[in-house]
Scaffold this active site. Structure first.
Site, PDB file in Angstrom:
ATOM      1  CG  HIS A 175      26.621  11.977  11.524  1.00  0.00           C
ATOM      2  ND1 HIS A 175      25.251  11.936  11.507  1.00  0.00           N
ATOM      3  CD2 HIS A 175      26.998  11.334  12.633  1.00  0.00           C
ATOM      4  CE1 HIS A 175      24.822  11.267  12.553  1.00  0.00           C
ATOM      5  NE2 HIS A 175      25.854  10.894  13.257  1.00  0.00           N
ATOM      6  CD  GLU A 191      20.856  19.452  12.312  1.00  0.00           C
ATOM      7  OE1 GLU A 191      19.683  19.719  12.573  1.00  0.00           O
ATOM      8  OE2 GLU A 191      21.686  20.281  11.864  1.00  0.00           O
ATOM      9  CG  HIS A 227      21.079  30.671 -10.660  1.00  0.00           C
ATOM     10  ND1 HIS A 227      21.667  31.303 -11.727  1.00  0.00           N
ATOM     11  CD2 HIS A 227      21.829  29.578 -10.422  1.00  0.00           C
ATOM     12  CE1 HIS A 227      22.725  30.618 -12.119  1.00  0.00           C
ATOM     13  NE2 HIS A 227      22.841  29.558 -11.344  1.00  0.00           N
ATOM     14  CD  GLU A 270      16.987  31.277 -11.906  1.00  0.00           C
ATOM     15  OE1 GLU A 270      17.051  32.263 -11.151  1.00  0.00           O
ATOM     16  OE2 GLU A 270      17.796  31.076 -12.836  1.00  0.00           O
ATOM     17  NE  ARG A 297      24.209  36.765 -16.333  1.00  0.00           N
ATOM     18  CZ  ARG A 297      23.317  35.837 -16.021  1.00  0.00           C
ATOM     19  NH1 ARG A 297      22.384  36.069 -15.139  1.00  0.00           N
ATOM     20  NH2 ARG A 297      23.363  34.657 -16.583  1.00  0.00           N
TER      21      ARG A 297
HETATM   22  N1  ARG Z   1      19.301  32.654 -14.358  1.00  0.00           N
HETATM   23  C1  ARG Z   1      20.008  31.637 -15.047  1.00  0.00           C
HETATM   24  C2  ARG Z   1      20.992  32.209 -16.034  1.00  0.00           C
HETATM   25  O1  ARG Z   1      20.627  32.822 -17.030  1.00  0.00           O
HETATM   26  C3  ARG Z   1      19.167  30.623 -15.693  1.00  0.00           C
HETATM   27  C4  ARG Z   1      20.036  29.581 -16.189  1.00  0.00           C
HETATM   28  C5  ARG Z   1      19.385  28.365 -16.624  1.00  0.00           C
HETATM   29  N2  ARG Z   1      20.409  27.765 -17.400  1.00  0.00           N
HETATM   30  C6  ARG Z   1      21.111  26.803 -16.984  1.00  0.00           C
HETATM   31  N3  ARG Z   1      22.127  26.378 -17.633  1.00  0.00           N
HETATM   32  N4  ARG Z   1      20.804  26.246 -15.891  1.00  0.00           N
HETATM   33  O2  ARG Z   1      22.146  32.077 -15.778  1.00  0.00           O
HETATM   34 ZN    ZN Z   2      21.052  32.957 -12.871  1.00  0.00          ZN
END
Ligand code: ARG
Ligand code: ZN
Length: 389
Positions: free
Chosen positions: A166, A169, A277, A351, A207
């Protein structure tokens, strides 16, 4: 005022998701869309037998009729791949032409802009630079930031989580949220993989982790298949050389173990978990390890909808939403499902950008708007958690 409700989110693999084995001159990313079951099968065969790297979906088994498939093709295979696609009358086009240029844009200017400048956040940075940045940030903002060591990676790099506490802000919603929540942010989970992606342009799209188990000839486990949530079920692979290798056992990866332990140790105070992601602009929630709905499906769906609306309001970008398995594919061993089953109801995978124009090679000028829209989603989720404590 008690302040022990927490949100936790991590940046899992914000750039590196795929592996490139070779050097490239005019490599390209292609997009193909099979429109019959025969074409699906033919495309699967083609992708299995050529040296291409799938970007989307993550494995050929997940290719579906009328859904775009994105894949990376090395220069030497481009002509033959296109010829085969033409022969099979599979619709296709070039998504990314200048792969080399894009990678260069991403991996130069690392230390070009000063850490205090706003353009610092318009570039990608090396792991070394990110470590420095974390150190500086906690030094300069010692009143609101703490750095927590949670373990070390396979290659013995430290793993840190930043805790934001905290403080007054400028932003009113943010002030209110920080009054009630502490935010834990782990900027990079896959530190070894990230370092590797900076070591050579042809490694840019790695990856997996960088661990080696037994006497396998292949390196790396998919960290998002390594959590103890229906570990190594359908949608993960037991083979070391595969992109979605689940590892020899759950939490075999020291990074996964460190994150899981931190969450387990704080599970009673963690109220939400968000993992970032790349790519495809989605707000996902459990489950990914089963097609079945979770018991909180309706609430999570409506909250994901609110998050997607907030994003739209912020940058006009469209994010789709849904339960993981139903929206993209079965993917067991993910951190979101694991956190959810541990009792953290508000568990999401976001994503980020884009939907395939640049895919994993998102240009630096899109970093800032991507962060802004992701932040608006995080705020929306936090707001909802606050109202439902
Ligand atoms: N881009 C991600 C992956 O393949 C999607 C994952 C979705 N799966 C999950 N457990 N949230 O790693
Ligand atoms: Zn992913």
């Amino acid at each position: 005022k008690m302040r022990f409700y927490l949100l936790f989110f991590t940046l899992f693999n914000w750039i590196p998701e795929k592996r490139v084995f070779f050097s490239f001159a005019q490599d390209e990313v292609l997009c193909a869309r099979p429109q019959t079951d025969e074409q699906v099968e033919a495309l699967q065969d083609l992708l299995n037998t050529t040296e291409v790297i799938l970007w989307q979906p993550v494995v050929v088994e997940n290719i579906k009729k009328d859904r775009d498939v994105h894949f990376y093709v090395r220069e030497s295979s481009i002509n033959s791949t296109k010829a085969q696609l033409r022969q099979l009358t599979i619709q296709h086009k070039v998504l990314v032409e200048d792969v080399r240029g894009l990678i260069e844009d991403q991996t130069t200017n690392d230390t070009f802009s000063p850490r205090s400048s706003s353009s610092y956040y318009e570039h990608y940075h090396s792991m070394k630079e990110i470590y420095h940045w974390m150190e500086e940030a906690v030094k300069v903002h010692s009143d609101l930031l703490q750095k927590i060591y949670i373990g070390s990676s396979y290659e013995k790099r430290p793993l840190y989580i930043l805790k934001a506490i905290h403080v007054r802000e400028r932003d009113r919603t943010m002030t209110r949220l920080l009054e009630h929540f502490d935010f834990y942010v782990m900027p990079v989970v896959n530190v070894d993989g990230y370092v590797y992606t900076w070591s050579h342009p042809s490694n840019r799209l790695w990856r997996k982790s960088r661990s080696s188990h037994g006497n396998s000839k292949c390196i790396g486990t998919d960290m998002n298949r390594n959590f103890d949530a229906r570990w190594c079920g359908e949608g993960a692979s037991p083979y070391e050389c595969h992109q979605i290798y689940c590892g020899p056992y759950p939490e075999s990866e020291p990074e996964v173990k460190a994150v899981a332990r931190f969450i387990r140790d704080h599970k009673d105070i963690i109220k939400a978990y968000i993992t970032m992601h790349s790519y495809s602009q989605l707000v996902l929630f459990p489950y990914s390890y089963t097609m079945d709905k979770s018991k909180d499906h309706d609430e999570l769906e409506s909250l994901a909808k609110k998050a997607a609306t907030a994003i739209k309001r912020t940058t006009m970008k469209t994010y789709k939403l849904g339960a993981g398995a139903q929206t993209i594919y079965l993917a067991p061993g993910g951190s979101d499902d694991w956190a959810y089953d541990l009792g953290i109801k508000y568990s999401f995978t976001i994503e980020l950008r884009d939907t395939g124009t640049y895919g994993f090679l998102l240009p630096p000028h899109e970093i800032k708007p991507t962060c802004l829209e992701a932040l608006s989603a995080v705020k929306e989720i936090a707001q909802h958690v606050l109202e439902n404590l």
